[in-house]
Scaffold this active site. Structure first.
Site, PDB file in Angstrom:
ATOM      1  N   HIS A 238       0.820  -1.225   0.000  1.00 14.90           N
ATOM      2  CA  HIS A 238       0.000   0.000   0.000  1.00 14.90           C
ATOM      3  C   HIS A 238       0.854   1.275   0.000  1.00 14.90           C
ATOM      4  O   HIS A 238       0.642   2.168  -0.800  1.00 14.90           O
ATOM      5  CB  HIS A 238      -0.878   0.024   1.256  1.00 14.90           C
ATOM      6  CG  HIS A 238      -1.743  -1.174   1.444  1.00 14.90           C
ATOM      7  ND1 HIS A 238      -2.963  -1.325   0.829  1.00 14.90           N
ATOM      8  CD2 HIS A 238      -1.554  -2.281   2.206  1.00 14.90           C
ATOM      9  CE1 HIS A 238      -3.510  -2.472   1.213  1.00 14.90           C
ATOM     10  NE2 HIS A 238      -2.678  -3.073   2.034  1.00 14.90           N
TER      11      HIS A 238
HETATM   12  O1  RIB Z   1      -4.408  -0.093   5.208  1.00 15.51           O
HETATM   13  C1  RIB Z   1      -3.050  -0.157   4.879  1.00 15.51           C
HETATM   14  C2  RIB Z   1      -2.253   0.784   5.703  1.00 15.51           C
HETATM   15  O2  RIB Z   1      -2.316   0.418   7.067  1.00 15.51           O
HETATM   16  C3  RIB Z   1      -0.754   0.771   5.363  1.00 15.51           C
HETATM   17  O3  RIB Z   1      -0.234   2.042   5.599  1.00 15.51           O
HETATM   18  C4  RIB Z   1      -0.182  -0.206   6.340  1.00 15.51           C
HETATM   19  O4  RIB Z   1       1.200   0.069   6.634  1.00 15.51           O
HETATM   20  C5  RIB Z   1      -1.026   0.061   7.549  1.00 15.51           C
HETATM   21  O5  RIB Z   1      -0.454   1.172   8.232  1.00 15.51           O
END
Ligand code: RIB
Ligand code: CA
Length: 311
Positions: A238
């Site tokens: 992500h």
């Molecule tokens: O939903 C994904 C996010 O939440 C990313 O930033 C992961 O590192 C967690 O922090």
């Protein structure tokens, strides 16, 4: 070309680590002023330590500032999927360097004031540090050029059916940031769930012999084992996608929406509510990513690792 002056706000975490590695491989376009750590995936003692260790291990002396240990009002929720210490079973040599002498919010303001409106932020954890900076220094909203946020979702969630982890953990901070008037790019689950880590990328990275690739290979390996163990889908990086959306023009497709954050809902806490039909009459406050060129993303990332091999 002038480099982008940048602060990365992170809750390092495995995908945060991949984003940090990619950012440090992109210093031809990024002038990284500081990393600021926040509680999220794991406690801020670990997110800050993981960040400092990675930055040092990769050979950079960029300041790392410690930020909020908990959300503005809510209790901290951490994520099991990054393991107890935040990087799964991946270890990084412990840095001997000290953390920066100011906390995250003061560090953000220091650079925002110094850059006089040119500072950009990539925020890939709960938005607590950013909101704290806005609370302490209201004039900061005129001093930050743009915040690229890994967080939220136009539709769905991964913490609840309605909300994404970062916004779920600190919805009050999210509301402050989304209503601040600072130009925002929301790189949410709508796009970050699409690129699923191809085994070909893992194999390429494993074959390389530079520190960036070596550390990423170990993190990818943990992510793959975690998915097999828990039956998750292939790993989603992500945070690296949010970083890439800043340095790869046109990587993501953006639509403008009026978005606000639900802070009190039992079912909808942390939901990023987009006004698709313009019923609120509010002006759009967010450029939200609605699509991504997955192949281009993986080609970009692979190219970065291959370039690091040549350096
Ligand atoms: O939903 C994904 C996010 O939440 C990313 O930033 C992961 O590192 C967690 O922090
Ligand atoms: Ca994160």
């Amino acid at each position: 070309m002038n480099k982008i002056p940048l602060i990365m706000d992170v809750d390092t975490g495995t995908d945060d680590a991949i984003a940090i590695i990619c950012a440090l491989m992109s210093t031809e376009v990024l002038d990284i002023k500081a990393f600021t750590a926040v509680a999220g995936n794991v406690g801020v003692d670990l997110t800050s330590r993981n960040t400092l260790n990675i930055v040092d291990y990769l050979g950079f002396d960029i300041p790392v500032a410690v930020g909020a240990a908990k959300p503005l009002n809510k209790e901290l929720h951490t994520a099991i999927s990054h393991g107890r210490a935040g990087l799964g079973d991946v270890t990084v040599p412990k840095s001997n360097r000290s953390f920066y002498g100011k906390d995250a919010a003061d560090t953000i303001y220091e650079h925002a004031a110094r850059m006089q409106g040119e500072l950009e932020i990539v925020a890939v954890g709960p938005l607590t540090n950013i909101a704290e900076a806005i609370i302490r220094y209201p004039d900061i909203v005129h001093l930050i050029k743009r915040i690229t946020i890994m967080g939220g979702a136009l539709r769905g969630g991964n913490m609840t059916a309605a909300s994404e982890f970062n916004l779920y953990v600190d919805p009050d901070a999210g509301k402050i940031v989304f209503e601040s008037g600072i130009p925002l790019v929301m790189v949410g689950l709508d796009v970050t769930l699409k690129p699923q880590l191809p085994l070909a990328v893992v194999e390429t990275v494993k074959r390389l012999d530079n520190k960036f690739a070596g550390l990423a290979a170990r993190i990818f390996d943990f992510m793959l084992r975690r998915c097999e163990q828990y039956g998750f889908d292939p790993p989603n990086v992500h945070d690296a996608i949010a970083l890439a959306s800043l340095v790869v023009p046109g990587l993501v497709t953006l639509n403008q929406y009026a978005v606000t954050v639900e802070t009190e809902g039992t079912v909808t806490r942390g939901m990023t509510v987009a006004d698709f039909n313009n019923v609120t009459g509010k002006e759009p406050n967010v450029s939200a990513a609605v699509d991504i060129d997955c192949n281009r993303f993986w080609d970009w990332m692979t190219g970065k690792f291959l370039s690091a091999e040549r350096d």
